[in-house]
Design an enzyme around this catalytic site. Structure first.
Site, short mmCIF file in Angstrom:
data_model
loop_
_atom_site.label_atom_id
_atom_site.label_comp_id
_atom_site.label_asym_id
_atom_site.label_seq_id
_atom_site.Cartn_x
_atom_site.Cartn_y
_atom_site.Cartn_z
CG ASP A 104 -1.73 1.23 1.38
OD1 ASP A 104 -2.61 1.44 0.53
OD2 ASP A 104 -1.50 2.00 2.34
CD GLU A 107 -2.25 3.02 -3.23
OE1 GLU A 107 -3.14 3.87 -3.44
OE2 GLU A 107 -2.08 2.49 -2.12
#
Length: 597
Positions: free
Chosen positions: A259, A291
């Site tokens: 993340d 990400e």
């Protein structure tokens, strides 16, 4: 299967002689640090020169324990493998993996075969409920299930990004063996399972690391969610490297989605992590996905398979909805050219300045990367859930035909498709931001933060302002269940559509994706695009798409030749005839596949 060929540096490690080794990194602990095992006298701990405190105790699996700080505060083990009563409860010693794996020979599937399905385990009914959905997902064409974060968080309801104990799967969804059974069952169906992990911050409730390990965090950098983690510290790097292998080894996950790594200062540790993980798990298809708002193409040549393609999402969202506020403003000018660039080169932003980011340059050149280095999605937890009312595209796109065309464009693209839970049935249920903080003050702070976040939107200001859903209200969570209408005729129509596309992808496209490369892309008017790729076996895939309502004239140089016998898919009846007459239908997407000569 051992996740690590040497003892863990953190946590409670059962030893062969029946004792357990407790190890804690506490370089700034005040005098009085102790291990407190239920029913026993506290055991004093004294960190060594590197900050580690260690003791071997005659106890085994099932032992409840905490650490007592100098001021008397009792805290959980930051590397707890299991919690008794949520994040403020006792940590539990777990033994060696005793789960009877039914598919121990599973080694995963190649990345090029991937069709991702992002899901929240809680909304799916926990690990057991999600396990029951696996056969239908496998039949749909999903090859890699992606679970939103599981690290123990406060209360029973959370997106997962407020986790504070990265090694402990939250028991709100079931037991560790329930999680292993979910993964084992997926493997039996030929499906892998990926876990979303958060290595850029800790949640606000239940994290005590700063009280005894202050160097874990930086005092010169903040993330949007709190203090930045200091990856300059060897112990910190080791903590997260071992965490990655804990999930990939102990639980046999097939990959990790990291993340928001743009919130990690410097990318040296990310490269180190990828190299380390792959060195420890040879012979397996382990997928590492990022990400990263920074669009660092260099990381995709340093051990990472792919990155979420936010740029492609943003331009597609603008084309579908017309929205241009916030970060969509960067994609509203010449959107067809932006989409063509994303299909041809991966990202739109490859070093040019971004107005939304204050004119700062963003990204690195990405045209040299294969199309499979980009995960393409129309929706995900962020892009849906970070909206004030969690609106899905079925509520936002005025034309169902247009949305179907975008789905066809996505699922048959050489980029890796990601489906957000419920998309496959055209769900109209919102996906809202939800929490279950036990601290009333924190719950109120979250409410106020959401109000500030949307205060600039007209509908949330003035005397007639709309009401934001309360993240801590159980009803907010209940409204986010995406499968409430899955037996409706409309849902079945969407499901049939998705299934046809994904089966076509696995049959005609996935076997050819290794070695695929772009042959270029061009804008067609304001909302259309033409793109071509040479696939790994020499075949050529061609896309004609138009996300506008009006037909788009097609230059004669781009018109298809032949009798259309190689037509892969047309999103609407009549698209074939329109191509033959020199235009691309409005709200349509057509792929052609020409075999190598």
């Amino acid at each position: 299967m051992s996740a690590w060929p040497e003892p863990f540096s953190f946590g409670a490690l059962p030893l062969p002689d029946g004792r357990t080794r407790f190890r804690l990194w506490a370089p700034t602990a005040a005098p009085g640090l102790a291990l407190v095992i239920e029913g026993r006298a506290p055991i004093a701990l004294h960190p060594d020169a590197q900050g580690y405190a260690q003791v071997d105790v005659d106890c085994g699996a099932g032992t409840r324990y905490r650490y007592r700080l100098g001021d008397g505060t009792l805290v959980p083990d930051p590397a707890s493998r299991l919690q008794q009563d949520d994040v403020h409860g006792a940590s539990i010693v777990t033994g060696a993996d005793a789960y009877p794996w039914r598919h121990p020979g599973w080694r995963g599937r190649p990345w090029e075969e991937t069709v991702l399905y992002e899901v929240h385990a809680g909304l799916a009914g926990g690990y057991a409920g999600l396990r029951q959905r696996l056969p239908a997902l496998a039949e749909l064409g999903v090859t890699l299930l992606e679970l939103m974060p599981l690290a123990d968080f406060p209360g029973p309801r959370n997106w997962g990004y407020d986790g504070v104990l990265p090694y402990a799967p939250d028991t709100a969804y079931g037991s560790p063996d329930d999680l292993k059974a979910l993964i084992d069952s997926a493997h039996g169906l030929g499906m892998g399972v990926m876990l979303d992990v958060v290595y850029n911050h800790f949640g606000p409730d239940g994290n005590f690391l700063a009280s005894y390990a202050a160097p874990f965090f930086r005092d010169d950098i903040q993330t949007p969610w709190g203090a930045a983690i200091d990856f300059r510290q060897a112990a910190v790097r080791r903590y997260f490297a071992e965490n990655a292998l804990h999930w990939l080894g102990e639980y046999r996950f097939d990959g990790l989605r990291l993340d928001a790594v743009h919130a990690i200062a410097g990318h040296g540790w990310l490269e180190e992590l990828a190299q380390h993980v792959r060195g420890q798990l040879p012979g397996r298809h382990v997928h590492l996905v990022l990400e990263n708002d920074d669009n660092r193409a260099s990381l995709l040549q340093a051990g990472y398979d792919a990155q979420w393609n936010d740029d492609a999402h943003h331009v597609l969202h603008h084309l579908l909805t017309g929205e241009s506020q916030g970060y969509y403003a960067d994609y509203a000018a010449q959107p067809s050219e932006a989409l063509a660039r994303c299909l041809e080169q991966g990202w739109l932003y490859q070093g040019q300045p971004s107005a939304h980011r204050g004119g700062r340059p963003r990204g690195e050149p990405s045209a040299h990367l294969p199309p499979t280095a980009f995960v393409l999605f129309l929706q995900n937890h962020d892009q849906t859930g970070n909206r004030a009312h969690g609106d899905r595209l079925t509520r936002l796109v005025p034309s169902a035909d247009r949305l179907r065309a975008a789905v066809a464009l996505q699922l048959l693209s050489p980029q890796i498709p990601l489906i957000f839970m419920g998309e496959e049935i055209g769900s109209e249920s919102p996906f809202l931001y939800f929490t279950s903080h036990t601290d009333p003050a924190l719950a109120q702070a979250v409410r106020e933060g959401r109000r500030r976040e949307f205060s600039s939107f007209a509908e949330f200001s003035g005397p007639d302002a709309a009401t934001l859903p309360d993240p801590d209200d159980p009803a907010t969570y209940a409204r986010s269940q995406p499968w409430t209408t899955e037996q409706d005729d409309d849902a079945k129509t969407w499901l049939t559509y998705y299934r046809a596309l994904l089966h076509l992808r696995q049959r005609a496209l996935a076997p050819r994706l290794r070695g695929a490369a772009s042959l270029g892309a061009l804008a067609l008017g304001e909302r259309g695009v033409h793109a071509r790729w040479r696939l790994g076996d020499g075949a050529v895939l061609t896309l004609y798409a138009n996300l506008g309502a009006a037909p788009e004239p097609l230059p004669s140089s781009l018109a298809p030749t032949g009798d259309f016998s190689d037509l892969l898919f047309e999103s609407l009846p009549g698209a074939r005839a329109a191509l033959a007459t020199g235009s691309v239908c409005g709200d349509s997407a057509v792929y052609l596949l020409e075999d190598a000569a």
